[in-house]
Write a protein that holds these residues in place. Sequence first.
Motif, PDB file in Angstrom:
ATOM      1  N   ASP A   1      28.217  22.084   2.141  1.00 17.97           N
ATOM      2  CA  ASP A   1      28.269  21.561   0.773  1.00 17.97           C
ATOM      3  C   ASP A   1      28.415  20.043   0.738  1.00 17.97           C
ATOM      4  OD1 ASP A   1      28.084  24.094  -0.342  1.00 17.97           O
ATOM      5  OD2 ASP A   1      30.256  24.404  -0.282  1.00 17.97           O
ATOM      6  N   ASP A   2      28.701  19.434   1.883  1.00 19.97           N
ATOM      7  CA  ASP A   2      28.882  17.986   1.955  1.00 19.97           C
ATOM      8  C   ASP A   2      27.533  17.302   2.175  1.00 19.97           C
ATOM      9  OD1 ASP A   2      29.640  15.395   2.306  1.00 19.97           O
ATOM     10  OD2 ASP A   2      30.711  15.712   4.198  1.00 19.97           O
ATOM     11  N   ARG A   3      27.049  16.638   1.140  1.00 21.48           N
ATOM     12  CA  ARG A   3      25.776  15.944   1.248  1.00 21.48           C
ATOM     13  C   ARG A   3      25.923  14.455   0.962  1.00 21.48           C
ATOM     14  NH1 ARG A   3      21.524  20.322  -1.419  1.00 21.48           N
ATOM     15  NH2 ARG A   3      22.070  22.032   0.008  1.00 21.48           N
TER      16      ARG A   3
ATOM     17  N   ASP B   1       0.810  -1.218   0.000  1.00 21.54           N
ATOM     18  CA  ASP B   1       0.000   0.000   0.000  1.00 21.54           C
ATOM     19  C   ASP B   1       0.842   1.267   0.000  1.00 21.54           C
ATOM     20  OD1 ASP B   1      -2.819  -1.116   0.311  1.00 21.54           O
ATOM     21  OD2 ASP B   1      -1.789  -2.071   2.003  1.00 21.54           O
ATOM     22  N   GLY B   2       2.062   1.161   0.485  1.00 17.09           N
ATOM     23  CA  GLY B   2       2.904   2.346   0.530  1.00 17.09           C
ATOM     24  C   GLY B   2       4.357   1.989   0.715  1.00 17.09           C
ATOM     25  N   LEU B   3       5.215   2.880   0.264  1.00 22.46           N
ATOM     26  CA  LEU B   3       6.655   2.666   0.349  1.00 22.46           C
ATOM     27  C   LEU B   3       7.327   3.856   1.013  1.00 22.46           C
ATOM     28  CD1 LEU B   3       7.789   1.231  -3.106  1.00 22.46           C
ATOM     29  CD2 LEU B   3       7.844   0.050  -0.903  1.00 22.46           C
ATOM     30  N   PHE B   4       8.387   3.543   1.746  1.00 26.45           N
ATOM     31  CA  PHE B   4       9.267   4.561   2.287  1.00 26.45           C
ATOM     32  C   PHE B   4      10.671   4.276   1.755  1.00 26.45           C
ATOM     33  CE2 PHE B   4       5.575   4.463   4.922  1.00 26.45           C
ATOM     34  CZ  PHE B   4       5.352   5.783   5.241  1.00 26.45           C
ATOM     35  N   CYS B   5      11.640   5.055   2.156  1.00 28.86           N
ATOM     36  CA  CYS B   5      12.998   4.870   1.662  1.00 28.86           C
ATOM     37  C   CYS B   5      13.986   5.256   2.747  1.00 28.86           C
ATOM     38  CB  CYS B   5      13.238   5.698   0.398  1.00 28.86           C
ATOM     39  SG  CYS B   5      13.169   7.485   0.661  1.00 28.86           S
ATOM     40  N   ARG B   6      15.244   5.125   2.437  1.00 28.67           N
ATOM     41  CA  ARG B   6      16.289   5.594   3.340  1.00 28.67           C
ATOM     42  C   ARG B   6      16.649   7.030   2.990  1.00 28.67           C
ATOM     43  NH1 ARG B   6      20.940   1.803   4.929  1.00 28.67           N
ATOM     44  NH2 ARG B   6      20.066   2.165   6.994  1.00 28.67           N
ATOM     45  N   VAL B   7      17.116   7.764   3.991  1.00 28.91           N
ATOM     46  CA  VAL B   7      17.526   9.149   3.768  1.00 28.91           C
ATOM     47  C   VAL B   7      18.902   9.374   4.378  1.00 28.91           C
ATOM     48  CG1 VAL B   7      15.145  10.009   3.757  1.00 28.91           C
ATOM     49  CG2 VAL B   7      16.442   9.996   5.901  1.00 28.91           C
ATOM     50  N   ARG B   8      19.586  10.374   3.851  1.00 29.17           N
ATOM     51  CA  ARG B   8      20.888  10.772   4.398  1.00 29.17           C
ATOM     52  C   ARG B   8      20.762  12.181   4.978  1.00 29.17           C
ATOM     53  NH1 ARG B   8      23.725  10.221   0.177  1.00 29.17           N
ATOM     54  NH2 ARG B   8      24.655   8.190   0.694  1.00 29.17           N
ATOM     55  N   ARG B   9      21.284  12.373   6.148  1.00 33.50           N
ATOM     56  CA  ARG B   9      21.227  13.684   6.791  1.00 33.50           C
ATOM     57  C   ARG B   9      22.376  14.574   6.324  1.00 33.50           C
ATOM     58  NH1 ARG B   9      19.252  13.240  13.052  1.00 33.50           N
ATOM     59  NH2 ARG B   9      17.441  11.917  12.695  1.00 33.50           N
ATOM     60  N   PHE B  10      22.103  15.872   6.267  1.00 39.20           N
ATOM     61  CA  PHE B  10      23.173  16.827   6.004  1.00 39.20           C
ATOM     62  C   PHE B  10      22.883  18.116   6.769  1.00 39.20           C
ATOM     63  CE2 PHE B  10      20.006  18.159   2.950  1.00 39.20           C
ATOM     64  CZ  PHE B  10      20.189  19.528   2.791  1.00 39.20           C
TER      65      PHE B  10
ATOM     66  N   LEU C   1      12.274   0.807   0.835  1.00 31.96           N
ATOM     67  CA  LEU C   1      13.335   0.499  -0.116  1.00 31.96           C
ATOM     68  C   LEU C   1      14.696   0.683   0.558  1.00 31.96           C
ATOM     69  CD1 LEU C   1      12.055   2.255  -3.370  1.00 31.96           C
ATOM     70  CD2 LEU C   1      11.984  -0.176  -2.810  1.00 31.96           C
ATOM     71  N   PRO C   2      15.682  -0.144   0.196  1.00 29.06           N
ATOM     72  CA  PRO C   2      16.989  -0.051   0.843  1.00 29.06           C
ATOM     73  C   PRO C   2      17.854   1.092   0.320  1.00 29.06           C
ATOM     74  CG  PRO C   2      17.010  -1.794  -0.797  1.00 29.06           C
ATOM     75  CD  PRO C   2      15.596  -1.297  -0.727  1.00 29.06           C
ATOM     76  N   GLU C   3      17.360   1.808  -0.689  1.00 30.49           N
ATOM     77  CA  GLU C   3      18.153   2.860  -1.313  1.00 30.49           C
ATOM     78  C   GLU C   3      17.984   4.196  -0.592  1.00 30.49           C
ATOM     79  OE1 GLU C   3      17.680   2.848  -5.764  1.00 30.49           O
ATOM     80  OE2 GLU C   3      16.127   1.414  -5.215  1.00 30.49           O
ATOM     81  N   VAL C   4      19.030   5.016  -0.613  1.00 27.64           N
ATOM     82  CA  VAL C   4      18.949   6.399  -0.155  1.00 27.64           C
ATOM     83  C   VAL C   4      18.355   7.215  -1.295  1.00 27.64           C
ATOM     84  CG1 VAL C   4      20.232   8.441   0.562  1.00 27.64           C
ATOM     85  CG2 VAL C   4      20.896   6.186   1.415  1.00 27.64           C
ATOM     86  N   LEU C   5      17.155   7.739  -1.079  1.00 21.21           N
ATOM     87  CA  LEU C   5      16.455   8.476  -2.140  1.00 21.21           C
ATOM     88  C   LEU C   5      16.070   9.891  -1.706  1.00 21.21           C
ATOM     89  CD1 LEU C   5      14.143   5.604  -3.423  1.00 21.21           C
ATOM     90  CD2 LEU C   5      16.232   6.472  -4.501  1.00 21.21           C
ATOM     91  N   GLY C   6      16.460  10.264  -0.486  1.00 22.48           N
ATOM     92  CA  GLY C   6      16.155  11.596  -0.002  1.00 22.48           C
ATOM     93  C   GLY C   6      17.252  12.121   0.895  1.00 22.48           C
ATOM     94  N   LEU C   7      17.307  13.428   1.025  1.00 17.86           N
ATOM     95  CA  LEU C   7      18.265  14.093   1.905  1.00 17.86           C
ATOM     96  C   LEU C   7      17.484  14.879   2.950  1.00 17.86           C
ATOM     97  CD1 LEU C   7      20.801  15.496  -0.739  1.00 17.86           C
ATOM     98  CD2 LEU C   7      20.941  13.345   0.543  1.00 17.86           C
ATOM     99  N   ARG C   8      17.826  14.660   4.209  1.00 20.72           N
ATOM    100  CA  ARG C   8      17.123  15.299   5.325  1.00 20.72           C
ATOM    101  C   ARG C   8      17.998  16.404   5.894  1.00 20.72           C
ATOM    102  NH1 ARG C   8      12.471  14.355   7.503  1.00 20.72           N
ATOM    103  NH2 ARG C   8      12.028  14.446   9.732  1.00 20.72           N
ATOM    104  N   ARG C   9      17.541  17.626   5.752  1.00 19.80           N
ATOM    105  CA  ARG C   9      18.309  18.787   6.179  1.00 19.80           C
ATOM    106  C   ARG C   9      18.204  18.973   7.698  1.00 19.80           C
ATOM    107  NH1 ARG C   9      19.459  23.402   2.941  1.00 19.80           N
ATOM    108  NH2 ARG C   9      17.897  22.623   1.447  1.00 19.80           N
TER     109      ARG C   9
END
Length: 226
Positions: A126-128, A112-121, A184-192
């Motif tokens: 400039d380092d993301r 019904d729905g999917l989430f993903c992994r995110v990386r913080r910055f 999903l096991p992939e990093v698909l977003g960046l969390r500020r």
Amino acid sequence: MSDNAYAVVIPAYNAARTLDEAIRSVLAQTVAASDILVVDDGSTDDTADIAARYGGTVRVIRQGNAGAAAATTVGLRNVSAPFVAGLDADDIWLPEKAERQLERLAHGPHVDGLFCRVRRFQHGSDDRSSGAVSDCLSRTAMMLRTSAVAAIGPVNDPGGARGRGEMIDWVQRGRELGLIFDTLPEVLGLRRIIPGSLSYGYDPMADRGYLDVVRASLERRRARST
């Protein structure tokens, strides 16, 4: 409207310094959104004006300040596409985020729905590419079938100084209905990370919202068993 069309809901409050980059990350997707709904939650800065300059698929909905949960609910109620995603106004999608999630949903009709992994910055850095990575149940990480969104209902504010936990509560209510969510096991977003934002640090009053989420879930279970 195509069967894999999706809308994006972006609740925004005084987000002038980050909203432009958030919107541009949606517009840069390899699969374009059919609708981008920016819900201006009573901002006192240029948030609404920044979103309105885009026109086209970017629509602005204005409301008095009621919090991220209420703004998200308003956005979700204005979605007509078969899929809906979210994005916090200070976060960023990577270009293939929507494509990857739509592909998985197309091949998994039971999901019904999917989430993903995110990386913080850190905001201003400039380092993301080297920040901490984690699974995420936030707006930024989600892509759901609109039918599932309708079944869950409104996003509720769990309380706390910064209203933390509203999406955790919302997802948990979906699971209690029998909805199936995956990550999903992939990093698909960046969390500020910005001091004072929802993502920043630990605050006993703000984090009270998580305790309220757990308490509400337990109370619903007890009610169903009686």
